[in-house]
Design a protein around this motif. Structure first.
Motif, short mmCIF file in Angstrom:
data_model
loop_
_atom_site.label_atom_id
_atom_site.label_comp_id
_atom_site.label_asym_id
_atom_site.label_seq_id
_atom_site.Cartn_x
_atom_site.Cartn_y
_atom_site.Cartn_z
N GLN A 1 3.30 -5.17 2.16
CA GLN A 1 3.93 -3.95 1.65
C GLN A 1 3.54 -3.69 0.19
O GLN A 1 3.30 -2.54 -0.20
CB GLN A 1 5.46 -4.04 1.77
N THR A 2 3.45 -4.74 -0.60
CA THR A 2 3.04 -4.60 -2.00
C THR A 2 1.61 -4.08 -2.07
O THR A 2 1.29 -3.19 -2.89
CB THR A 2 3.14 -5.94 -2.74
N GLN A 3 0.73 -4.60 -1.22
CA GLN A 3 -0.67 -4.15 -1.19
C GLN A 3 -0.77 -2.69 -0.77
O GLN A 3 -1.53 -1.92 -1.36
CB GLN A 3 -1.50 -5.04 -0.26
N VAL A 4 0.00 -2.32 0.24
CA VAL A 4 -0.01 -0.92 0.70
C VAL A 4 0.49 -0.01 -0.41
O VAL A 4 -0.10 1.04 -0.69
CB VAL A 4 0.83 -0.76 1.99
N HIS A 5 1.56 -0.41 -1.05
CA HIS A 5 2.12 0.39 -2.14
C HIS A 5 1.10 0.52 -3.29
O HIS A 5 0.89 1.61 -3.84
CB HIS A 5 3.43 -0.23 -2.66
N GLY A 6 0.46 -0.58 -3.63
CA GLY A 6 -0.55 -0.56 -4.70
C GLY A 6 -1.71 0.33 -4.35
O GLY A 6 -2.23 1.07 -5.19
N THR A 7 -2.14 0.28 -3.12
CA THR A 7 -3.25 1.13 -2.68
C THR A 7 -2.86 2.60 -2.75
O THR A 7 -3.63 3.45 -3.26
CB THR A 7 -3.67 0.76 -1.24
N ALA A 8 -1.67 2.93 -2.27
CA ALA A 8 -1.20 4.32 -2.31
C ALA A 8 -1.03 4.78 -3.76
O ALA A 8 -1.41 5.90 -4.12
CB ALA A 8 0.11 4.45 -1.54
N SER B 1 -2.58 3.70 -6.41
CA SER B 1 -3.91 3.85 -7.00
C SER B 1 -4.57 5.14 -6.52
O SER B 1 -5.20 5.87 -7.30
CB SER B 1 -4.77 2.65 -6.65
N ALA B 2 -4.41 5.42 -5.24
CA ALA B 2 -5.01 6.63 -4.68
C ALA B 2 -4.41 7.87 -5.31
O ALA B 2 -5.12 8.83 -5.63
CB ALA B 2 -4.82 6.66 -3.16
N MET B 3 -3.09 7.86 -5.56
CA MET B 3 -2.45 9.04 -6.16
C MET B 3 -2.83 9.17 -7.64
O MET B 3 -3.00 10.27 -8.14
CB MET B 3 -0.93 8.95 -5.99
N GLN B 4 -3.02 8.06 -8.32
CA GLN B 4 -3.37 8.11 -9.75
C GLN B 4 -4.80 8.61 -9.97
O GLN B 4 -5.12 9.20 -10.98
CB GLN B 4 -3.21 6.73 -10.40
N HIS B 5 -5.66 8.33 -9.03
CA HIS B 5 -7.07 8.71 -9.17
C HIS B 5 -7.40 10.01 -8.43
O HIS B 5 -8.56 10.35 -8.25
CB HIS B 5 -7.98 7.58 -8.68
#
Length: 125
Positions: A100-107, A109-113
């Motif tokens: 869940q932490t990895q999924v949250h981090g990926t999402a 990062s995707a929104m920030q970039h």
């Protein structure tokens, strides 16, 4: 005195008493033979009973030790299984939390970039 030896002596004395009915010494010896055989049988029976008691006590101690060992083994087995089950559950929880932490981090990062949400006409949908 063994039964065979006793019977031989008894038979010998009985024949001697039949031959010499007036000999009181033979009768005294015969009575003493019977007394000795009774004492021997009593001591033999006593020793046999004591042996049986010792065997029963040993068997009781043995069965108690076996029961105690089996109980301790069962307790250790169940404790190990319980601990294993708890460790597996905890590890699965940690794995899920990590996922869940990895999924949250990926999402995140995707929104920030600017990759999320996809833009129409910019290589997205």
């Amino acid at each position: 005195m063994k039964s065979e030896d006793f019977d031989k002596c008894r038979q010998f004395l009985e024949k001697a008493i039949e031959i010499s009915t007036d000999n009181g010494e033979l009768l005294k010896v015969y009575l003493r033979l019977i007394e000795l055989k009774s004492e021997y049988d009593k001591e033999t029976d006593k020793a046999w009973i004591e042996k049986e008691i010792r065997e029963a006590e040993f068997n009781t101690q043995y069965q108690t030790a076996v029961h105690t060992n089996n109980t301790d083994l069962d307790k250790a087995y169940h404790t190990n299984n319980t601990n294993y089950g708890m460790a597996v559950s905890q590890q699965q929880g940690e794995n899920y939390r990590h996922y869940q932490t990895q999924v949250h981090g990926t999402a995140q990062s995707a929104m920030q970039h600017g990759v999320w949400p996809p833009q129409v006409g910019h290589g997205g949908v």
